[in-house]
Design an enzyme around this catalytic site. Sequence first.
Site, PDB file in Angstrom:
ATOM      1  N   ARG A 147       8.863  -0.490 -13.338  1.00 59.42           N
ATOM      2  CA  ARG A 147       8.846  -1.446 -12.008  1.00 59.42           C
ATOM      3  C   ARG A 147       8.249  -2.677 -13.001  1.00 59.42           C
ATOM      4  O   ARG A 147       7.983  -2.075 -14.340  1.00 59.42           O
ATOM      5  CB  ARG A 147       7.835  -1.048 -11.240  1.00 59.42           C
ATOM      6  CG  ARG A 147       7.617  -2.615  -9.882  1.00 59.42           C
ATOM      7  CD  ARG A 147       7.035  -2.565  -8.931  1.00 59.42           C
ATOM      8  NE  ARG A 147       5.811  -3.213  -9.420  1.00 59.42           N
ATOM      9  CZ  ARG A 147       4.954  -3.351  -8.511  1.00 59.42           C
ATOM     10  NH1 ARG A 147       5.099  -3.504  -6.898  1.00 59.42           N
ATOM     11  NH2 ARG A 147       3.609  -4.234  -8.635  1.00 59.42           N
ATOM     12  N   TYR A 159       0.147 -11.854  -9.074  1.00 58.67           N
ATOM     13  CA  TYR A 159       0.083 -10.368  -8.086  1.00 58.67           C
ATOM     14  C   TYR A 159       0.589  -9.270  -8.428  1.00 58.67           C
ATOM     15  O   TYR A 159       2.074  -9.874  -8.733  1.00 58.67           O
ATOM     16  CB  TYR A 159       0.010 -10.236  -6.761  1.00 58.67           C
ATOM     17  CG  TYR A 159      -0.392  -9.463  -6.251  1.00 58.67           C
ATOM     18  CD1 TYR A 159      -1.500  -8.190  -5.455  1.00 58.67           C
ATOM     19  CD2 TYR A 159       0.870  -8.177  -5.096  1.00 58.67           C
ATOM     20  CE1 TYR A 159      -2.133  -7.599  -5.379  1.00 58.67           C
ATOM     21  CE2 TYR A 159      -0.147  -7.373  -4.489  1.00 58.67           C
ATOM     22  CZ  TYR A 159      -1.189  -6.645  -4.813  1.00 58.67           C
ATOM     23  OH  TYR A 159      -0.830  -5.225  -4.521  1.00 58.67           O
ATOM     24  N   ASP A 217       9.283  -5.968  -7.180  1.00 62.68           N
ATOM     25  CA  ASP A 217       8.812  -6.093  -6.235  1.00 62.68           C
ATOM     26  C   ASP A 217       8.593  -7.984  -5.942  1.00 62.68           C
ATOM     27  O   ASP A 217       7.793  -8.220  -6.851  1.00 62.68           O
ATOM     28  CB  ASP A 217       7.482  -5.669  -6.185  1.00 62.68           C
ATOM     29  CG  ASP A 217       6.709  -5.510  -4.266  1.00 62.68           C
ATOM     30  OD1 ASP A 217       7.575  -6.492  -3.688  1.00 62.68           O
ATOM     31  OD2 ASP A 217       5.981  -4.328  -4.749  1.00 62.68           O
ATOM     32  N   HIS A 219       7.395  -8.532  -3.241  1.00 61.05           N
ATOM     33  CA  HIS A 219       6.059  -9.059  -2.413  1.00 61.05           C
ATOM     34  C   HIS A 219       5.890 -10.065  -1.155  1.00 61.05           C
ATOM     35  O   HIS A 219       5.086 -10.667  -0.735  1.00 61.05           O
ATOM     36  CB  HIS A 219       4.803  -9.770  -2.501  1.00 61.05           C
ATOM     37  CG  HIS A 219       4.117  -8.143  -3.711  1.00 61.05           C
ATOM     38  ND1 HIS A 219       3.633  -7.266  -3.613  1.00 61.05           N
ATOM     39  CD2 HIS A 219       4.410  -8.103  -5.259  1.00 61.05           C
ATOM     40  CE1 HIS A 219       3.487  -6.232  -5.073  1.00 61.05           C
ATOM     41  NE2 HIS A 219       4.033  -6.935  -5.653  1.00 61.05           N
ATOM     42  N   GLU A 243      12.637  -5.188  -3.824  1.00 61.53           N
ATOM     43  CA  GLU A 243      12.046  -5.213  -2.636  1.00 61.53           C
ATOM     44  C   GLU A 243      11.704  -6.072  -2.401  1.00 61.53           C
ATOM     45  O   GLU A 243      10.807  -6.655  -3.033  1.00 61.53           O
ATOM     46  CB  GLU A 243      10.695  -3.932  -3.740  1.00 61.53           C
ATOM     47  CG  GLU A 243       9.344  -3.495  -2.735  1.00 61.53           C
ATOM     48  CD  GLU A 243       8.458  -2.606  -3.336  1.00 61.53           C
ATOM     49  OE1 GLU A 243       8.567  -2.410  -4.805  1.00 61.53           O
ATOM     50  OE2 GLU A 243       6.918  -3.033  -2.734  1.00 61.53           O
ATOM     51  N   GLU A 269       7.069  -0.926   3.228  1.00 63.95           N
ATOM     52  CA  GLU A 269       6.016  -0.352   3.387  1.00 63.95           C
ATOM     53  C   GLU A 269       4.285  -0.784   3.576  1.00 63.95           C
ATOM     54  O   GLU A 269       3.763  -0.618   3.791  1.00 63.95           O
ATOM     55  CB  GLU A 269       4.914  -0.824   1.594  1.00 63.95           C
ATOM     56  CG  GLU A 269       4.802  -2.118   1.007  1.00 63.95           C
ATOM     57  CD  GLU A 269       4.226  -2.750  -0.257  1.00 63.95           C
ATOM     58  OE1 GLU A 269       4.770  -1.779  -0.971  1.00 63.95           O
ATOM     59  OE2 GLU A 269       3.436  -2.969   0.182  1.00 63.95           O
ATOM     60  N   ARG A 290      10.602   2.026   2.207  1.00 69.86           N
ATOM     61  CA  ARG A 290       9.465   2.597   1.187  1.00 69.86           C
ATOM     62  C   ARG A 290       8.028   2.978   2.379  1.00 69.86           C
ATOM     63  O   ARG A 290       6.869   3.018   1.970  1.00 69.86           O
ATOM     64  CB  ARG A 290       8.200   0.715   0.968  1.00 69.86           C
ATOM     65  CG  ARG A 290      10.143   0.213   0.100  1.00 69.86           C
ATOM     66  CD  ARG A 290       9.669   0.836  -2.020  1.00 69.86           C
ATOM     67  NE  ARG A 290       8.260  -0.009  -1.885  1.00 69.86           N
ATOM     68  CZ  ARG A 290       7.598   0.560  -2.784  1.00 69.86           C
ATOM     69  NH1 ARG A 290       7.919   2.576  -2.703  1.00 69.86           N
ATOM     70  NH2 ARG A 290       6.784   0.283  -2.919  1.00 69.86           N
ATOM     71  N   GLU A 346       6.525   5.955  -5.871  1.00 70.48           N
ATOM     72  CA  GLU A 346       5.965   5.450  -6.455  1.00 70.48           C
ATOM     73  C   GLU A 346       5.003   5.471  -6.912  1.00 70.48           C
ATOM     74  O   GLU A 346       4.281   7.187  -6.483  1.00 70.48           O
ATOM     75  CB  GLU A 346       5.672   3.836  -5.893  1.00 70.48           C
ATOM     76  CG  GLU A 346       4.807   3.031  -6.190  1.00 70.48           C
ATOM     77  CD  GLU A 346       4.595   1.420  -5.782  1.00 70.48           C
ATOM     78  OE1 GLU A 346       3.910   2.002  -4.470  1.00 70.48           O
ATOM     79  OE2 GLU A 346       3.821   1.209  -6.481  1.00 70.48           O
ATOM     80  N   TRP A 409       3.004 -13.506   1.998  1.00 68.27           N
ATOM     81  CA  TRP A 409       2.699 -11.951   0.562  1.00 68.27           C
ATOM     82  C   TRP A 409       4.000 -12.270  -0.276  1.00 68.27           C
ATOM     83  O   TRP A 409       4.687 -12.039   0.238  1.00 68.27           O
ATOM     84  CB  TRP A 409       1.796 -10.980   1.535  1.00 68.27           C
ATOM     85  CG  TRP A 409       0.486 -10.771   1.257  1.00 68.27           C
ATOM     86  CD1 TRP A 409      -0.256 -11.454   2.029  1.00 68.27           C
ATOM     87  CD2 TRP A 409       0.518 -10.415  -0.300  1.00 68.27           C
ATOM     88  NE1 TRP A 409      -0.919 -10.674   1.030  1.00 68.27           N
ATOM     89  CE2 TRP A 409      -1.147 -10.205   0.333  1.00 68.27           C
ATOM     90  CE3 TRP A 409       1.300  -9.908  -1.173  1.00 68.27           C
ATOM     91  CZ2 TRP A 409      -1.674  -9.875  -0.895  1.00 68.27           C
ATOM     92  CZ3 TRP A 409       0.755  -9.268  -2.271  1.00 68.27           C
ATOM     93  CH2 TRP A 409      -0.843  -9.586  -2.667  1.00 68.27           C
TER      94      TRP A 409
HETATM   95  O1  KDG Z   1      -2.053  -2.358  -0.186  1.00 66.23           O
HETATM   96  C1  KDG Z   1      -1.182  -4.000  -0.547  1.00 66.23           C
HETATM   97  C2  KDG Z   1      -0.256  -2.607  -2.076  1.00 66.23           C
HETATM   98  O2  KDG Z   1      -0.666  -1.399  -2.280  1.00 66.23           O
HETATM   99  C3  KDG Z   1       0.480  -3.393  -1.500  1.00 66.23           C
HETATM  100  O3  KDG Z   1      -0.146  -4.602  -2.312  1.00 66.23           O
HETATM  101  C4  KDG Z   1       1.280  -2.648  -3.680  1.00 66.23           C
HETATM  102  O4  KDG Z   1       3.676  -4.258  -3.117  1.00 66.23           O
HETATM  103  C5  KDG Z   1       2.707  -2.795  -3.161  1.00 66.23           C
HETATM  104  C6  KDG Z   1       3.648  -1.832  -3.997  1.00 66.23           C
HETATM  105  O5  KDG Z   1       5.125  -2.392  -3.868  1.00 66.23           O
HETATM  106  O6  KDG Z   1       3.596  -0.910  -4.413  1.00 66.23           O
HETATM  107 MG    MG Z   2       5.415  -3.708  -2.557  1.00 64.27          MG
END
Ligand code: KDG
Ligand code: MG
Length: 409
Positions: A147, A159, A217, A219, A243, A269, A290, A346, A409
């Site tokens: 990634r 982040y 990602d 986010h 992602e 996720e 995810r 992951e 986010w």
């Molecule tokens: O708790 C949130 C994190 O695990 C997340 O932000 C991590 O986006 C993430 C990922 O793809 O691992």
């Molecule tokens: Mg993620």
Amino acid sequence: MLITSAEVLVSSPGRNFVTLRLTTDDGVVGLGDATLNGRELAVVAYLAEHVVPLLIGKDAHRIEDMWQFLYRGAYWRRGPVTMASIAAVDTALWDIKARAAGMPLYQLLGGRSRTGALAYGHASGADLPELFDSVRDHLEQGFRAIRIQSGIPGLGTVYGVASSAADGAGRYDHEPARRSAAPVEEVWDTRAYLRHVPGVFEAVRGEFGAELPLLHDAHHRLTPIQAAKLGKSLEPFDLFWLEDVTPAENTAALRRVREHTTTPLAIGEVFNTIWDYRELFEEQLIDYVRSPVTHAGGITALRRILDYAGVYQIKSGVHGPTDISPVGLAASLHLGVAIPNFGIQEYMTHSAATDEVFRSQVRFEGGLLVPGEGPGLGVVYDDDVAAGHPYTAAYLPINRLSDGSMHDW
Ligand code: KDG
Ligand code: MG
């Protein structure tokens, strides 16, 4: 085989983990992960106050019935706290059943379909030289899929990009849930991000070649049309997946994205149930699921989601950051080596302190994660070591735009 004890264990070996430990009248012990990053104690209360009293005296073999009892019987369905709690019970019961059978859990899930689970690691850097170093480091560790996250010119900390810890403790390689009384605030600018990312992937492909599977990602930060633009601009760099492009509540947004790009999409996720995926699967709007065992209601529920996904040629891409505990990771791997539609897993390595609390048989070999051949999940929780790592409040960071407004986010 009756459940005689149910303990909710909280420890913080570098970051917080919530673990459920069930014991039966014949002494078989099972573990389940119930960690909900930044909201850990809500799950502790749900389990301790509302679930543990219902477990004592129940037949540990009746996994499906227990799942239905906790999901249908509560009236209040879904949601991360409920589903992490159900997941912990379900995972612990699968662990118990496999230990009682004297087999690694994957044998009970149909046996091995592959030698191990292809894992992707997280390379990141504030700038390209730092990012390239991080990619090289991951390749040396044996990762065969990576990634890519990068700093953005003009923005501060971003982040998912590893940085030097504020306390000088060195490079910070775990997704940041910082131990602090309030969330850290980061400044975000989507236009700057969209301008920068395609150049990053062009540079990475230029340096590391066409073959290496690359992931990214977003986010949950983009609007549908911004996500479509990003997917389209990344097409020349052949991503394995893009992602979480849009916020998770509005899954219909992915219809817009899909109309514009052939970059494969992954999401889920923060989903909790099979229902969250229904239109995404049936309209074939995504390519990878995810959800982790920990947040989707356990092994029973995730297996159901992945069977449903398989109907549409959609594969697993299970969430595995450090806030999924070694128990959650092991559960994911036992499922991952058994199912027909495994995609990728992951993998962010846990800290040494975490590995001392959770002694796991999981091994990373030749780019693959293998769950181990011991009975059950193959994880043991060390109470003595855990006692040295008490719970500490921690939060994920938040994003604000430069005018101070909160951003997705
Ligand atoms: O708790 C949130 C994190 O695990 C997340 O932000 C991590 O986006 C993430 C990922 O793809 O691992
Ligand atoms: Mg993620």
